[in-house]
Design a protein around this motif. Structure first.
Motif, mmCIF file in Angstrom:
data_model
loop_
_atom_site.group_PDB
_atom_site.id
_atom_site.type_symbol
_atom_site.label_atom_id
_atom_site.label_comp_id
_atom_site.label_asym_id
_atom_site.label_seq_id
_atom_site.Cartn_x
_atom_site.Cartn_y
_atom_site.Cartn_z
ATOM 1 N N ARG A 15 0.841 -1.206 0.000
ATOM 2 C CA ARG A 15 0.000 0.000 0.000
ATOM 3 C C ARG A 15 0.872 1.250 0.000
ATOM 4 N NH1 ARG A 15 -4.269 1.090 4.040
ATOM 5 N NH2 ARG A 15 -5.159 2.302 2.343
ATOM 6 N N TYR A 55 -5.544 5.724 -15.030
ATOM 7 C CA TYR A 55 -4.798 4.530 -14.610
ATOM 8 C C TYR A 55 -4.315 4.680 -13.172
ATOM 9 C CZ TYR A 55 -0.814 1.411 -14.045
ATOM 10 O OH TYR A 55 0.071 0.491 -13.546
ATOM 11 N N ARG A 58 -7.117 4.553 -10.598
ATOM 12 C CA ARG A 58 -7.561 3.170 -10.372
ATOM 13 C C ARG A 58 -6.585 2.424 -9.470
ATOM 14 N NH1 ARG A 58 -8.415 3.465 -15.880
ATOM 15 N NH2 ARG A 58 -6.726 1.971 -16.277
ATOM 16 N N LYS A 59 -5.285 2.658 -9.653
ATOM 17 C CA LYS A 59 -4.278 2.019 -8.797
ATOM 18 C C LYS A 59 -4.433 2.476 -7.343
ATOM 19 C CE LYS A 59 -2.063 -0.737 -11.441
ATOM 20 N NZ LYS A 59 -2.239 -2.176 -11.213
ATOM 21 N N ALA A 61 -7.169 3.476 -6.011
ATOM 22 C CA ALA A 61 -8.414 2.853 -5.542
ATOM 23 C C ALA A 61 -8.177 1.391 -5.175
ATOM 24 C CB ALA A 61 -9.500 2.977 -6.599
ATOM 25 N N GLU A 62 -7.363 0.682 -5.951
ATOM 26 C CA GLU A 62 -7.052 -0.723 -5.651
ATOM 27 C C GLU A 62 -6.423 -0.870 -4.277
ATOM 28 O OE1 GLU A 62 -4.577 -2.488 -8.681
ATOM 29 O OE2 GLU A 62 -6.032 -1.998 -10.266
ATOM 30 N N HIS A 63 -5.678 0.138 -3.866
ATOM 31 C CA HIS A 63 -5.013 0.107 -2.555
ATOM 32 C C HIS A 63 -5.860 0.739 -1.448
ATOM 33 C CE1 HIS A 63 -1.251 -1.636 -3.897
ATOM 34 N NE2 HIS A 63 -1.288 -0.834 -4.948
#
Length: 197
Positions: A15, A55, A58-59, A61-63
């Motif tokens: 993270r 991009y 989104r990365k 958000a993934e974390h």
């Protein structure tokens, strides 16, 4: 007294690595200040392609740092984003210092934070005359040299956090009441660290 809200405490190295990319750090800070925005809006501010900005959003958000602001936008063609925690995020160096990779990531993120803050302050200094007397008289920069123990420094940090949280809530309340006249985003940088002369 309201309960103390905590920032998102990062303890997972993957993270924290998300913020080794300077553009992600910049996008997060812009979104934190704006409340909500689209990739296109943010792309204009950072002078990058919307696809690249999308991009990186989104990365983040993934974390777990960003979430979709589903209540924004009316046509559904563009995603709106917001920060996931109103209290931001934090990390302790000691949580990552036990491995060379962890120490390197902490160093990279910390340097990036400092670079971003310095750039923001330099930008203000370059534009200060445009803000006018009221704002330039209100702006401040201070340094105090204190003799403290680690426990006292921790206690002082908690007190300063409480003060800044109170002022942030006051600003949010005024904005929600429609009192936006002469109200601007204000960046307050506080540092506390040991040194030996």
């Amino acid at each position: 007294m309201a309960p103390k809200r905590k920032s998102d405490q990062i303890t997972d190295l993957s993270r924290l690595k998300a913020f080794t990319n300077p553009l992600r750090m910049q996008l997060y800070r812009l979104l934190f200040a704006a409340g909500t925005a689209t990739a296109s809006q943010l792309a204009e501010q950072v002078d990058e392609a919307p696809s690249l900005v999308s991009y990186h959003l989104r990365k983040l958000a993934e974390h777990g740092f960003l979430a979709e602001a589903r209540d924004q936008g009316s046509d559904g063609r563009e995603r709106w984003w917001r920060v996931a925690s109103e209290e931001g995020w934090a990390y302790r160096t000691s949580d990552f210092a036990d491995t060379p990779e962890g120490a390197a990531v902490v160093g990279a993120v910390t340097h990036s934070l400092v670079d971003t803050r310095v750039a923001q302050y330099r930008a203000y200094l370059g534009q200060s005359a445009a803000w006018g007397k009221e704002w330039t008289d209100a702006a401040f920069t201070s340094e105090w040299l204190l003799e403290l123990t680690p426990a006292e420094l921790t206690e002082m940090n908690e007190e300063l956090e409480a003060v800044t949280r109170r002022w942030r809530e006051r600003g949010k309340a005024a904005r929600s009441d429609g009192a936006t006249e002469n109200r601007e985003q204000v960046s307050v940088h506080l540092y506390g660290f040991p040194f030996r002369p």
